[in-house]
Write a protein that holds these residues in place. Structure first.
Motif: not given
Length: 213
Positions: A184-213
């Motif tokens: 309801d609050e996020t439109d990653f199709v039409h707004y790049q900023d919304d997509l960028d926020q999601i990409i950042e969240m995914v990146n953070n979890d991917l980075t955390d996974a690398v650190i934990k290994r």
């Protein structure tokens, strides 16, 4: 988290799972796994008469998703190639519990457990949710003929089922990061900023996974 990223995106019908999967696949250069939907020969009949066509519909989805995951494991994950999917196979149980009569559900669950016992499990889950008005509007914009007869009450129940499933999933699998996104609050199709926020969240979890290994 496993060494090879295997990300699944989940949420109710029409919420934007495939659109997000495509965008993240392009950004991270991960293989895109798309579920088979319109190819299901029973789906149109299912939306017209759920009781009559639910078992055939769910079995078609289960067998095809099983085959897709089997291929993905062989061709990509075992070769250390990352994958992002626009579904999680456990969604089958969400739909089956809602649509199948008790006797057929018992048979279906037995088959499901056998097929998925050794299937690869996503190590990150993105959950898209929204209210009914948003879901209806996105289904309308998508314009699939077979989805135009879906009852609003069915979609509303399904959204509630997804919420229950995700709450249970997080309790049972605390080792798997879940990213929740309010559609309801996020439109990653039409707004790049919304997509960028999601990409950042995914990146953070991917980075955390690398650190934990």
């Amino acid at each position: 988290m496993a060494e090879v990223p295997f990300i699944a995106i989940e949420g109710p019908i029409g919420i934007g799972k495939t659109s997000l999967a495509k965008k993240l696949s392009n950004h991270f250069d991960f293989h895109l796994l798309k579920e088979i939907v319109e190819e299901n020969p029973f789906l149109g009949k299912f939306y017209d008469d759920i009781d009559e066509w639910s078992f055939q519909t769910e079995m078609f989805f289960l067998c095809n998703r099983y085959k897709q995951l089997e291929d993905i494991e062989k061709k990509y994950l075992k070769s250390n190639k990352a994958v992002i999917a626009d579904y999680h196979i456990s969604k089958n149980m969400i739909f089956a519990k809602r649509t199948l009569q008790e006797d057929k559900f018992e048979k279906y669950e037995q088959i499901y457990q056998i097929l998925t016992k050794d299937m690869p499990v996503p190590n990150m889950l993105i959950y898209l949710n929204a209210n009914l008005d948003t879901i209806l509007e996105r289904i309308r914009m998508r314009g699939r003929d077979i989805e135009q007869n879906i009852k609003h009450s069915y979609l509303e129940q399904l959204a509630s089922d997804y919420e229950d499933f995700m709450n249970e999933f997080e309790l049972l699998h605390p080792e798997i990061p879940v990213i929740r996104i309010n559609g309801d609050e996020t439109d990653f199709v039409h707004y790049q900023d919304d997509l960028d926020q999601i990409i950042e969240m995914v990146n953070n979890d991917l980075t955390d996974a690398v650190i934990k290994r």
